[in-house]
Scaffold this motif. Structure first.
Motif, PDB file in Angstrom:
ATOM      1  N   ASP A 214      -3.529  -1.706  -1.323  1.00 45.19           N
ATOM      2  CA  ASP A 214      -3.392  -2.999  -2.003  1.00 45.19           C
ATOM      3  C   ASP A 214      -4.370  -3.085  -3.175  1.00 45.19           C
ATOM      4  OD1 ASP A 214      -5.922  -3.588  -0.991  1.00 45.19           O
ATOM      5  OD2 ASP A 214      -5.181  -4.858   0.634  1.00 45.19           O
ATOM      6  N   THR A 215      -4.353  -4.195  -3.878  1.00 38.41           N
ATOM      7  CA  THR A 215      -5.152  -4.329  -5.100  1.00 38.41           C
ATOM      8  C   THR A 215      -6.644  -4.528  -4.809  1.00 38.41           C
ATOM      9  OG1 THR A 215      -4.612  -6.699  -5.124  1.00 38.41           O
ATOM     10  CG2 THR A 215      -3.231  -5.229  -6.443  1.00 38.41           C
ATOM     11  N   GLU A 216      -7.017  -4.526  -3.551  1.00 37.85           N
ATOM     12  CA  GLU A 216      -8.439  -4.590  -3.191  1.00 37.85           C
ATOM     13  C   GLU A 216      -8.934  -3.255  -2.656  1.00 37.85           C
ATOM     14  OE1 GLU A 216      -8.911  -7.803  -0.478  1.00 37.85           O
ATOM     15  OE2 GLU A 216      -8.542  -9.349  -1.996  1.00 37.85           O
ATOM     16  N   GLY A 217      -8.084  -2.254  -2.720  1.00 41.55           N
ATOM     17  CA  GLY A 217      -8.479  -0.923  -2.290  1.00 41.55           C
ATOM     18  C   GLY A 217      -8.252  -0.655  -0.819  1.00 41.55           C
ATOM     19  N   ASN A 218      -7.674  -1.604  -0.089  1.00 39.41           N
ATOM     20  CA  ASN A 218      -7.430  -1.412   1.339  1.00 39.41           C
ATOM     21  C   ASN A 218      -6.177  -0.580   1.545  1.00 39.41           C
ATOM     22  OD1 ASN A 218      -9.627  -3.161   2.089  1.00 39.41           O
ATOM     23  ND2 ASN A 218      -8.309  -4.894   1.515  1.00 39.41           N
ATOM     24  N   ASN A 225      -6.507   7.362   7.258  1.00 42.57           N
ATOM     25  CA  ASN A 225      -7.542   6.348   7.010  1.00 42.57           C
ATOM     26  C   ASN A 225      -6.963   4.952   6.816  1.00 42.57           C
ATOM     27  OD1 ASN A 225      -9.525   8.458   6.951  1.00 42.57           O
ATOM     28  ND2 ASN A 225      -8.918   8.901   4.832  1.00 42.57           N
ATOM     29  N   GLU A 226      -5.879   4.651   7.493  1.00 45.68           N
ATOM     30  CA  GLU A 226      -5.257   3.331   7.347  1.00 45.68           C
ATOM     31  C   GLU A 226      -6.226   2.238   7.773  1.00 45.68           C
ATOM     32  OE1 GLU A 226      -1.527   1.030   9.414  1.00 45.68           O
ATOM     33  OE2 GLU A 226      -1.176   3.061   8.687  1.00 45.68           O
ATOM     34  N   GLY A 227      -6.265   1.190   6.935  1.00 50.62           N
ATOM     35  CA  GLY A 227      -7.165   0.077   7.224  1.00 50.62           C
ATOM     36  C   GLY A 227      -8.504   0.207   6.519  1.00 50.62           C
ATOM     37  N   GLU A 228      -8.850   1.389   6.076  1.00 51.87           N
ATOM     38  CA  GLU A 228     -10.111   1.571   5.358  1.00 51.87           C
ATOM     39  C   GLU A 228      -9.948   1.209   3.880  1.00 51.87           C
ATOM     40  OE1 GLU A 228     -11.631   5.467   5.949  1.00 51.87           O
ATOM     41  OE2 GLU A 228     -11.598   5.334   8.148  1.00 51.87           O
ATOM     42  N   SER A 229     -11.087   1.106   3.205  1.00 51.24           N
ATOM     43  CA  SER A 229     -11.077   0.729   1.792  1.00 51.24           C
ATOM     44  C   SER A 229     -11.495   1.919   0.923  1.00 51.24           C
ATOM     45  CB  SER A 229     -12.026  -0.441   1.531  1.00 51.24           C
ATOM     46  OG  SER A 229     -12.088  -0.723   0.140  1.00 51.24           O
ATOM     47  N   ALA A 236      -9.881   5.164  -7.299  1.00 53.08           N
ATOM     48  CA  ALA A 236      -9.158   4.020  -6.721  1.00 53.08           C
ATOM     49  C   ALA A 236      -9.253   2.809  -7.648  1.00 53.08           C
ATOM     50  CB  ALA A 236      -9.723   3.693  -5.344  1.00 53.08           C
ATOM     51  N   ARG A 237     -10.437   2.583  -8.197  1.00 48.77           N
ATOM     52  CA  ARG A 237     -10.592   1.452  -9.132  1.00 48.77           C
ATOM     53  C   ARG A 237      -9.753   1.665 -10.392  1.00 48.77           C
ATOM     54  NH1 ARG A 237     -15.972   2.177  -7.409  1.00 48.77           N
ATOM     55  NH2 ARG A 237     -16.538   3.197  -9.378  1.00 48.77           N
ATOM     56  N   GLU A 238      -9.668   2.936 -10.841  1.00 49.98           N
ATOM     57  CA  GLU A 238      -8.835   3.230 -12.013  1.00 49.98           C
ATOM     58  C   GLU A 238      -7.363   2.968 -11.706  1.00 49.98           C
ATOM     59  OE1 GLU A 238      -7.623   7.083 -14.823  1.00 49.98           O
ATOM     60  OE2 GLU A 238      -9.468   7.123 -13.627  1.00 49.98           O
ATOM     61  N   MET A 239      -6.920   3.331 -10.519  1.00 53.14           N
ATOM     62  CA  MET A 239      -5.535   3.094 -10.129  1.00 53.14           C
ATOM     63  C   MET A 239      -5.256   1.596 -10.021  1.00 53.14           C
ATOM     64  SD  MET A 239      -5.282   6.101  -7.235  1.00 53.14           S
ATOM     65  CE  MET A 239      -3.677   5.635  -6.610  1.00 53.14           C
ATOM     66  N   GLU A 244      -0.308   1.866 -12.781  1.00 46.53           N
ATOM     67  CA  GLU A 244       0.745   2.867 -12.859  1.00 46.53           C
ATOM     68  C   GLU A 244       0.263   4.019 -13.727  1.00 46.53           C
ATOM     69  OE1 GLU A 244       5.549   3.183 -13.761  1.00 46.53           O
ATOM     70  OE2 GLU A 244       4.523   1.244 -13.739  1.00 46.53           O
ATOM     71  N   GLY A 245       0.555   5.259 -13.295  1.00 45.35           N
ATOM     72  CA  GLY A 245       0.137   6.400 -14.096  1.00 45.35           C
ATOM     73  C   GLY A 245       0.054   7.685 -13.282  1.00 45.35           C
ATOM     74  N   TYR A 246      -0.739   8.612 -13.827  1.00 44.84           N
ATOM     75  CA  TYR A 246      -0.929   9.939 -13.212  1.00 44.84           C
ATOM     76  C   TYR A 246      -2.419  10.252 -13.292  1.00 44.84           C
ATOM     77  CZ  TYR A 246      -0.342  14.964 -12.347  1.00 44.84           C
ATOM     78  OH  TYR A 246      -0.411  16.233 -11.823  1.00 44.84           O
ATOM     79  N   ILE A 247      -2.965  10.729 -12.169  1.00 48.27           N
ATOM     80  CA  ILE A 247      -4.406  10.921 -12.109  1.00 48.27           C
ATOM     81  C   ILE A 247      -4.734  12.190 -11.344  1.00 48.27           C
ATOM     82  CG2 ILE A 247      -4.693   9.595  -9.977  1.00 48.27           C
ATOM     83  CD1 ILE A 247      -7.316   8.494 -11.123  1.00 48.27           C
ATOM     84  N   ASP A 248      -5.817  12.830 -11.746  1.00 43.98           N
ATOM     85  CA  ASP A 248      -6.349  13.947 -10.962  1.00 43.98           C
ATOM     86  C   ASP A 248      -7.825  13.655 -10.702  1.00 43.98           C
ATOM     87  OD1 ASP A 248      -7.990  15.934 -13.069  1.00 43.98           O
ATOM     88  OD2 ASP A 248      -6.437  14.704 -14.000  1.00 43.98           O
TER      89      ASP A 248
END
Length: 534
Positions: A214-218, A225-229, A236-239, A244-248
């Motif tokens: 989600d938009t809070e990193g959860n 790691n479901e449920g973790e942030s 993650a902050r960049e995403m 939307e995009g492509y990242i390495d």
């Protein structure tokens, strides 16, 4: 040369391999990005279709619930309770909601608006303790949309103790006043689990996966790691920022690549990805093949170079040994080579050089012997030459003294010649004057003679007149006078000619005398130079 040959053989392979590797890597990287971007769109469409289908089903269930509800009559409020056609009390009556559950397998609820809240008066939603959730209230978000604004609310909502996909619509009395809310919904978890099951079945690369954040990193969905942030990580902050995009990025010491997209209805970021090296195994194979080819070339080239260098170094060692012996003075060296290549020709050249040096040394020895003999003869000749030199030196001294005396006499001659020139010039001048005087004298004598003749004639005439007897005497006297005059005139002419000749001779003598004077001066200067040189 050998190293250059190896390099020349390896470099083209390396360049071609590097180019092929680079092209393949770029192509695979592009393909990875395209595939991941296609994958993320597929997953987004799947999530959207799943949730939209579930929501559409809930919306349809609300239509069924509406039909059942209004089939009982027109809603109203009587004595603080909701009734249908004034005799069907809805409060704590579960007939309608249970029928909906039995028909559709969905949850249903009837809310009554009381004191600014919507309270459940009939529901099949169960609390954690197992009882129906009668008396609980709807969320303020739903209340505001449905009761306050009079709209139908569709979407995700928190219902008692879980998230549901819901549909809420206002219940209005005959006057159009909103007196309650009719709800139909279903738990969200089954659909989330369905999406998890579908996504977990997809492997990206070899070990890659799809996760939802989600938009809070959860992490909403994640295999581990479901449920973790993840908000603490920069990627993650960049995403979250770009959506939307492509990242390495680096994850657990390995480079990871991921495409991501934003699903607005839920505020989710869907991201499939995996480790880059899992996609580049083909590239690694190309790289390893190139390295293997280069290694084989190096080994084969080294063996070939070793054999080739041995065929060169052995003759070169012999030639170096021969050259060293020649440098130490051993000219008996002889190199035999049957090879017709450059090495063989070089060996032959060194052998010829040794023979040439040997012959040269022999000639030098013979020349030295001749030089020794000549030196002895030259030594005896030098003694004789010494006495001759002494005689020459003595003669030169005498010549120098004579030259000095000659210089003195030449100076005196030069002065005498100068005086003589001056005297001759003076004689010439006087002769000219004498000639001029003689000429004048001749002319004067002639004039006097003429006058005398005229006078004598006149006197003769007078004498004739006076005395005829005196004519003979006068004539004789006149004849004598004329003859004398002629002699005087001839003498004057001769004197004038002689004076003219003297003047011409004087001028002719003046130039040679001047030349003699110059020669005398030059002779004096030359004599002095000879004297100085001696």
């Amino acid at each position: 040369m050998i190293v250059f040959t190896l390099i020349a053989a390896i470099i083209p392979v390396l360049l071609v391999g590097s180019y092929a590797y680079g092209q393949a890597k770029t192509s695979i990287a592009d393909e990875i990005q395209v595939n991941l971007e296609e994958q993320v769109q597929i997953e987004r469409n799947y999530v959207d279709s799943t949730l939209v289908f579930a929501q559409d089903k809930v919306n349809s269930d609300l239509n069924v619930a509406r039909t059942l509800f209004y089939s009982k009559g027109t809603p109203g409020i009587t004595d603080g309770e909701m009734v249908l056609n004034e005799d069907y009390v809805v409060n704590n009556n579960f007939e309608i909601v249970d029928e909906i559950k039995n028909m559709l397998g969905r949850t249903a609820t009837v809310f009554q608006v009381q004191n600014g809240e919507a309270v459940r008066i009939s529901t099949n939603v169960i609390k954690d303790d197992g009882d129906r959730a009668v008396g609980t209230t709807v969320s303020q978000t739903v209340y505001g949309a449905v009761v306050t604004q009079g709209e139908t609310y569709y979407g995700r909502a928190w219902v008692v103790n879980a998230w549901y996909l819901t549909a809420y619509e206002p219940i209005k009395d005959s006057s159009g006043k909103t007196i309650g809310i009719l709800y139909a919904g279903t738990l969200e978890d089954p659909f989330i689990e369905q999406m998890k099951e579908q996504m977990s079945a997809i492997t990206v690369g070899k070990t890659g996966y799809i996760y939802i954040m989600d938009t809070e990193g959860n992490l909403i969905m994640h295999p581990e790691n479901e449920g973790e942030s993840l908000y603490e990580y920069e990627f993650a902050r960049e995403m979250i920022q770009n959506k939307e995009g492509y990242i390495d990025y680096e994850w657990k010491g390995r480079e990871k690549v991921m495409a991501y997209t934003y699903y607005g209805p839920r505020g989710w970021i869907i991201a499939p990805g995996s480790y880059l090296d899992e996609f580049t195994e083909g590239i690694q194979s190309i790289r390893n093949t190139i390295l293997a080819v280069i290694l084989v070339l190096i080994i084969a080239g080294s063996l070939t170079a070793w054999k080739f260098s041995k065929s060169i170094t052995e003759p070169l060692d012999k030639m170096m040994d021969a050259a060293g012996r020649i440098a130490e003075g051993d000219l008996t060296v002889s190199i035999q080579s049957d090879s017709g290549d450059e090495i063989g020709r070089l060996s032959t050249a060194i052998d010829r050089m040794a023979n040439g040096l040997r012959n040269l040394v022999e000639e030098i020895d013979q020349s030295m012997n001749k030089v020794t003999d000549n030196s002895g003869r030259m030594l005896s000749s030098s003694v004789e030459m010494k006495s001759v030199v002494n005689q020459i030196s003595s003669t030169i001294s005498e010549i120098a003294n004579g030259a000095q005396n000659q210089s003195t006499r030449t100076d005196e001659t030069s002065h005498a010649m100068t005086d003589m020139t001056y005297n001759v010039q003076e004689i010439a001048s006087n002769a000219q004057v004498a000639a001029d005087t003689a000429t004048s004298t001749s002319e004067l004598i002639q004039e006097l003679v003429i006058r005398k003749i005229q006078q004598g004639t006149e006197e003769a005439v007078i004498s004739v007149e006076k005395d005829t007897d005196s004519i003979a005497a006068g004539a004789e006297s006149l004849h004598t006078t004329v003859e004398a005059v002629k002699q005087i005139v001839e003498s004057g002419v001769r004197i004038a000619g002689m004076a003219q000749n003297i003047a011409s001779s004087a001028e002719e003598q003046s130039a040679p005398i001047e030349d003699i004077s110059s020669i005398s001066e030059s002779s004096a200067a030359g004599t002095q130079e000879v004297s100085a040189t001696v």
